[in-house]
Scaffold this active site. Sequence first.
Site, mmCIF file in Angstrom:
data_model
loop_
_atom_site.group_PDB
_atom_site.id
_atom_site.type_symbol
_atom_site.label_atom_id
_atom_site.label_comp_id
_atom_site.label_asym_id
_atom_site.label_seq_id
_atom_site.Cartn_x
_atom_site.Cartn_y
_atom_site.Cartn_z
ATOM 1 N N PHE A 140 -5.423 22.332 -33.697
ATOM 2 C CA PHE A 140 -6.283 23.262 -34.609
ATOM 3 C C PHE A 140 -5.728 24.626 -34.745
ATOM 4 O O PHE A 140 -5.499 25.205 -33.689
ATOM 5 C CB PHE A 140 -7.736 23.231 -33.724
ATOM 6 N N ASP A 225 -0.130 29.645 -30.023
ATOM 7 C CA ASP A 225 -1.555 29.940 -30.485
ATOM 8 C C ASP A 225 -2.514 29.886 -29.354
ATOM 9 O O ASP A 225 -2.620 29.049 -28.886
ATOM 10 C CB ASP A 225 -2.003 28.853 -31.624
ATOM 11 N N LYS A 254 -10.670 35.661 -31.102
ATOM 12 C CA LYS A 254 -11.581 35.312 -30.424
ATOM 13 C C LYS A 254 -12.001 36.536 -29.380
ATOM 14 O O LYS A 254 -12.544 37.286 -29.598
ATOM 15 C CB LYS A 254 -11.441 34.131 -29.875
HETATM 16 C C1 LIG Z 1 -10.821 29.290 -33.274
HETATM 17 C C2 LIG Z 1 -9.350 28.817 -33.374
HETATM 18 C C3 LIG Z 1 -8.330 29.335 -34.683
HETATM 19 C C4 LIG Z 1 -9.008 29.968 -35.679
HETATM 20 O O1 LIG Z 1 -9.858 31.079 -35.452
HETATM 21 P P1 LIG Z 1 -11.011 31.459 -36.548
HETATM 22 O O2 LIG Z 1 -11.499 32.912 -35.979
HETATM 23 O O3 LIG Z 1 -11.961 30.558 -36.549
HETATM 24 O O4 LIG Z 1 -10.331 31.602 -37.823
HETATM 25 C C5 LIG Z 1 -6.985 29.125 -34.318
HETATM 26 N N1 LIG Z 1 -6.493 28.414 -33.389
HETATM 27 C C6 LIG Z 1 -7.256 27.875 -32.506
HETATM 28 C C7 LIG Z 1 -6.285 27.467 -31.123
HETATM 29 C C8 LIG Z 1 -8.525 28.189 -32.268
HETATM 30 O O5 LIG Z 1 -9.148 27.844 -31.394
#
Ligand SMILES: *Cc1c(COP(=O)(O)O)cnc(C)c1O
Length: 400
Positions: A140, A225, A254
């Site tokens: 994701f 990520d 985040k």
């Molecule tokens: C939440 C998330 C994203 C995307 O972040 P947004 O602020 O929702 O665009 C990308 N990678 C990971 C692993 C995430 O959990």
Amino acid sequence: MNSNEFIAIEEQYGAHNYHPLDVVIERGQGVWVWDVDGKKYLDCLAAYSAVNQGHCHPRIINALKAQADKITLTSRAFRNDQLPLLCKELCELTGYQMMLPMNSGAEAVETALKAARKWGYKVKGIRDGQAEIIACANNFAGRTISIVSFSTEEQYKDGFGPFTPGFTIIPYGDAEALEKAITPETAAFFVEPIQGEGGVVSPPDGYLKSVEEICRKNNVLFVTDEIQSGLGRSGKLFAHYYDAVRPDMVIIGKALSGGCYPVSAVLADKPVLGVFNPGDHGSTFGGNPLGAAIARESLRVLVEEKLVENSFVLGNYFREKLIEASSQHVKTVRGKGLFIGVELYPGAGGARRFCEALMQRGILCKETHTHVIRFAPPLVITKEEVDWALVHIREVLSME
Ligand SMILES: *Cc1c(COP(=O)(O)O)cnc(C)c1O
């Protein structure tokens, strides 16, 4: 207005791209939130780990208010007095030479994709237009068209094509598959050290170490990520620390702002982030002084309140107790730090009904991947609060 009225209005006027639990939250403090009817809940999702520092952390809110009184946005046509200090403090904390600020996580992922491709052409010498990026099944990384182009989740792609080319998908946790997938045109390998939306899945120990070696050997950028797993969620500052690796690029978001504002960033050294020249890439709000001031205080709170350490200690405790509380429905309990997934057997009827039962008892969780309950409370949680939650979780897990 009561909960049902708010829900009816949202259903009528808001696009239905989410299926939230029917709790209408009005305020929050630390690990607790209150709905419009005054009912109190323990937040075990923490906005997908964006509020690691807890809701409305007083220090972060003060930083927000103080900066809002001074200046909020300059655009990067001009400089401001907060971004330079965020760059420096974030680089010192993480040990990278440079950072590039954006807003949402998806934008930071897009930025890392661009950096990787540009590095591929300008530094590695990949033939023009041929750069490939390898990613893992079940990943994701956000919702833009380029990002869903390398998603393996049918629903994320359905109706959104045509997609961005140049991605190769391999199984997660399989270093040999990476080695086989690399070609002379490969610019980078993007990987989550723990797949959050994929069901709180960790790869085998040592996987990232092998990945790092394979990437180095083949002159491929190793990119983690850490948008969800980073900034303490896993019990380390970054989840990739468990394998003692140093990725070429790290993506964060985040909790970088303690949930107070969208702030994301890409971290790397000069040979990688140095590929960007003025005008190559940008964002009106990226690096704005309000976001930067909030992020600076959010990082200080993370460090000074020892939230990473708390996540490690209480995460181990919480997981141990969840294993003890396992019922006939529970297949496994997994995770690192306060990033915990309880996987239920398919016969349990899905995680959603357990989340709804927990909500009735004052605990907010969100199912992920249909059969997994994710427990990821703000990292400011105390042992007493974990114990309180466990009483209810134990009962809910043993329902029919
Ligand atoms: C939440 C998330 C994203 C995307 O972040 P947004 O602020 O929702 O665009 C990308 N990678 C990971 C692993 C995430 O959990």
